[in-house]
Enzyme design. Structure first.
Site, PDB file in Angstrom:
ATOM      1  N   ASP A   1      43.442  42.537  48.766  1.00 52.10           N
ATOM      2  CA  ASP A   1      43.260  43.136  47.734  1.00 52.10           C
ATOM      3  C   ASP A   1      43.840  42.178  46.496  1.00 52.10           C
ATOM      4  O   ASP A   1      44.985  41.957  46.374  1.00 52.10           O
ATOM      5  CB  ASP A   1      43.387  44.636  47.428  1.00 52.10           C
ATOM      6  CG  ASP A   1      43.059  45.024  45.974  1.00 52.10           C
ATOM      7  OD1 ASP A   1      41.933  45.246  45.922  1.00 52.10           O
ATOM      8  OD2 ASP A   1      43.874  45.519  45.313  1.00 52.10           O
TER       9      ASP A   1
ATOM     10  N   GLU B   1      40.683  38.448  48.414  1.00 46.79           N
ATOM     11  CA  GLU B   1      39.730  38.829  47.092  1.00 46.79           C
ATOM     12  C   GLU B   1      40.402  37.989  45.913  1.00 46.79           C
ATOM     13  O   GLU B   1      41.406  38.357  45.289  1.00 46.79           O
ATOM     14  CB  GLU B   1      40.110  40.122  46.959  1.00 46.79           C
ATOM     15  CG  GLU B   1      39.106  40.832  45.511  1.00 46.79           C
ATOM     16  CD  GLU B   1      39.383  42.223  45.201  1.00 46.79           C
ATOM     17  OE1 GLU B   1      38.325  42.750  44.900  1.00 46.79           O
ATOM     18  OE2 GLU B   1      40.400  42.481  45.327  1.00 46.79           O
TER      19      GLU B   1
END
Length: 775
Positions: free
Chosen positions: A439, A476
């Site tokens: 993330d 990401e």
């Protein structure tokens, strides 16, 4: 990524407030002292000049203070009460211990505890020992062991070995003191019992969303009693090549939490619940699940104080408390951390047995501890804030915030880097996971001062680590500080990326935006403009139209604007750049034409995704058309907004679900869609001589197979029919129509193909076709 925790926090309610009012001289000895409101015993412990404090039960932890969580504080003023004093203290012998490994380990002469803190001046190990015949952990006996810096410290590692401790069912934490120089980045407060960053298990409330236990404390625990998990004699990991992956992004709890799952209430929303629904995953045809965060987190973090979001429960989990412990409330029947650990392994084993890989969505960019205005101190902040977080020493030592959640993990500090690597290795060795999606991974590309690095050490070490060598690693490639690295993420030819440009370009073309045909072609061909560098491959582009944050696929074709009022922030949260189209009406409608158009558009998106070069990823629930009613930031709703609705799946199995699963299986059967290398001229023919026409919204191309089984695809996003010339098939073959999204089920997908395709085909508005050359 969860919505930023702007202004969110805990308002300084210590985990165990009776440990308040310590000063940095906690290592000095005395025969007795007053802590909080109760008189506690102090004795020398045999084997060391270690000070021990023993208290009977957690009831001693009752300061007369306002509840610093803030919520209903007037009802939670704790009364002064003298605790019961233990009539006999446990016979514990302590030894200096050893510095490694960090965390808790079983050694020949006891249980060893080791914790890093560079700047601490005093550390107290707090042990909570179960009492015979007592099931309530509030009856635990608390023992405090004050570490001696001259005896129990090696470099920056503090350590102690305790003999005669139980081999499981002991809770523990640390009280840590150090410099109080806020402007130097320190946040020491020895009144709070802190979780060991290396705790392999964390104990908290037992049931997810149990409001009666909202104020539950979190402590580390360990288990040396259980037998090693039996993975089985014939067990093996699937080891699926990246080019063959089809990823299904899903939330463990939301997958089976709804009553419509048909599962026993004790199993709903658990790791075991996932096992029960593996047949659905196999029917759908995916071969990898990407699980939203499964590290321990506090679902009630939004409710620690009055704020616009204090009605919500964190269901996505992007707010990590500990990087080693599986989420304990995903255990069945409130089984706790040991059971959660075992059942997580059972889930992985079952998924692997079904040929499905397990990828974890991991959050190493920030923690749950929020910001300086409203901190939620549970671990890192109180252990060594200046090391674990990025701080701005040029601005009074304030926390830097590149995560949008109040703090930023200092990922390229050597000790934090080692923590991350140890955590990743733990999940691979102990739990056999197959990969990780990071993330806000651009945070991991920042130096200790927050500046971007061209060759971030942590990114390189993850790519080069031997234990992680078999793992899929997916970034990401952006953060909330503007470091957008799509196509430029440091990769060492190992890292894949969530391709945000793929998402945006496909959305714009399929909904009919002019001037987007060229970008659409580039994306379905594998995004060579981004990834054809060095030894990178098409599968390093993780292609997606929909992910957990943002609209569901149904909402993408049903809403022009987000509808986030239920989140409590007046609709200000969530992105405004959705590139969505409601097909003529905002939200739910009974208009048959609009509903048919939406159905076509969903099929168009799915077909384009599964026929693109690269690694496709879809979102849980899109296979039946799940709606969040326009909420594009639903992180805080433990309701049908996020829950998989099995009844709706059942009602749509013959049409929408059927189309989705058949297209996935078609992709997996035809390797022309998952090439190892980027397309060359011999691999594709673009039936296009109108690239520069801004108004053109039609694209057709043929993918050539070595065996002659070519695939022809055409996408029409005009609002009128387009009659297109069909190229001649390869020698001795004929075209068969497999897909026409304008047709109703089951004619929209015919696996064996429909013959009789002539030299032209009339492609309907907002529809797509797929033809296969067959003998």
């Amino acid at each position: 990524m969860i919505h930023p925790l702007v202004g969110e926090s805990n308002a300084k309610f210590p985990l165990f407030s009776a440990l308040s009012n310590r000063d940095s001289g906690a290592s000095s000895f005395g025969t007795s002292r007053i802590i909080g409101m109760g008189l506690l015993l102090s004795k020398k412990v045999s084997g060391s000049n270690m000070k021990r404090t023993v208290s009977k039960t957690w009831d001693c932890l009752r300061p007369r203070t306002t509840n610093a969580y803030g919520r209903h504080a007037q009802d939670r003023v704790l009364e002064e009460e003298a605790p019961q004093i233990a009539e006999t203290s446990p016979s514990l012998k302590v030894l200096p211990g050893q510095a490694f490994p960090l965390g808790v380990s079983e050694v020949e002469n006891g249980i060893n505890f080791a914790i890093f803190s560079q700047h601490a001046t005093a550390i107290v190990l707090c042990l909570f020992l179960p009492q015979r015949g007592k099931k309530d952990r509030m009856d635990d006996l608390m023992v405090e062991l004050t570490l001696d810096a001259d005896v129990n410290r090696t470099g920056d590692i503090w350590h102690i070995c305790v003999e005669d401790l139980p081999r499981s069912n002991v809770l523990y934490g640390y009280c840590i003191d150090g410099p109080r120089d806020w402007h130097q980045g320190h946040r020491f407060d020895n009144s709070t019992v802190l979780i060991d960053p290396y705790a392999k298990l964390v104990e908290g409330r037992r049931f997810f969303g149990d409001a009666s236990n909202k104020w539950s404390k979190f402590l580390g625990t360990y288990d040396f009693d259980s037998l090693p998990f039996d993975w089985g004699d014939n067990y093996k990991v699937p080891s699926i090549p990246e080019k063959d992956l089809v990823i299904y992004e899903m939330n463990v709890r939301a997958f089976t939490a709804d009553k419509s799952s048909g599962l026993d209430p004790n199993v709903r929303g658990s790791y075991l619940g996932v096992i029960e629904k593996i047949p659905h995953l196999l029917d759908l045809g995916i071969n990898a699940v990407e699980l939203l965060p499964v590290f321990e987190f506090d679902e009630f973090e939004f409710q620690r104080r009055p704020n616009p979001r204090d009605h919500m429960i964190n269901t996505w989990g992007y707010s990590t408390i500990n990087f080693f412990a599986p989420m304990s409330r995903y255990a069945s029947a409130g089984g706790g951390p040991i059971k959660a650990s075992r059942e997580f392994k059972e889930m992985v084993k079952a998924l692997h047995g079904a040929g499905i890989e397990v990828i974890l969505d991991v959050v190493y960019n920030h923690t749950n501890e929020a910001d300086d205005e409203n901190p939620y101190t549970t671990s890192f902040r109180g252990i060594d804030n200046k090391v674990y977080y990025m701080v701005d020493l040029n601005n009074e030592g304030q926390l830097l915030n590149f995560s949008g959640c109040g703090n930023t993990l200092n990922c390229n500090h050597p000790m934090v880097m080692e923590l991350i690597l140890d955590s990743l290795r733990h999940w691979v060795i102990e739990y056999h996971v197959d990969g990780f999606r990071f993330d806000l991974a651009s945070v991991l590309c920042r130096g200790t001062d927050g500046s971007p690095l061209n060759a971030p050490p942590i990114i390189r070490e993850i790519a080069k680590d031997d234990i992680l060598s078999r793992c899929k690693i997916i970034a990401e490639p952006w953060d909330c500080g503007g470091l957008y690295l799509v196509g430029r993420f440091p990769n060492w030819d190992r890292w894949a990326e969530w391709n945000g440009k793929y998402r945006d370009d496909l959305r714009r073309f399929i909904k009919g935006d002019p001037g987007t045909k060229g970008n659409f072609a580039t994306r379905v061909a594998g995004s060579s403009d981004l990834y054809k560098v060095n030894k990178r491959k098409p599968y390093h582009s993780v292609n997606f139209v929909i992910a957990h944050d943002g609209f569901t696929l149904y909402d993408l074709v049903s809403y022009n604007s987000k509808h986030n009022n239920a989140n409590g922030e007046g609709g200000k949260d969530g992105t405004n750049d959705n590139f969505s189209w409601n097909c003529g009406f905002e939200g739910e409608t009974a208009d048959a034409k609009i509903k048919a158009l939406r159905s076509r558009q969903m099929k168009n998106f799915h077909l384009a995704l599964m026929c693109s070069q690269g690694t496709p990823m879809m979102l849980m629930g899109d296979e039946y058309g799940h709606t969040r009613y326009g909420n594009n930031n639903s992180y805080g709703h433990d309701t049908a907004i996020n829950h998989f609705l099995w009844g709706q799946l059942d009602s749509r199995k013959r049409d929408r679900f059927r189309f989705f699963k058949e297209v996935i299986k078609f992709r997996r059967m035809h390797h022309v869609f998952g090439r190892e290398n980027f397309l060359e001229k011999k691999d594709v023919t673009w039936h296009e001589d109108n690239w520069d026409n801004y108004e053109s919204k039609f694209l057709a191309f043929t993918l050539h197979a070595n065996n002659g089984g070519d695939i022809y695809l055409a996408f029409n996003t005009h609002d009128f029919f387009v009659k297109v010339a069909i190229p001649s098939p390869p020698a001795n073959r004929r075209w068969f129509r497999v897909v026409d999204t304008n047709l109703e089920s089951p004619k929209d997908f015919v696996s064996e193909g429909v013959p009789g395709i002539g030299s032209a085909y009339n492609v309907a508005p907002y529809s797509s076709i797929l033809l296969e050359a067959k003998l």
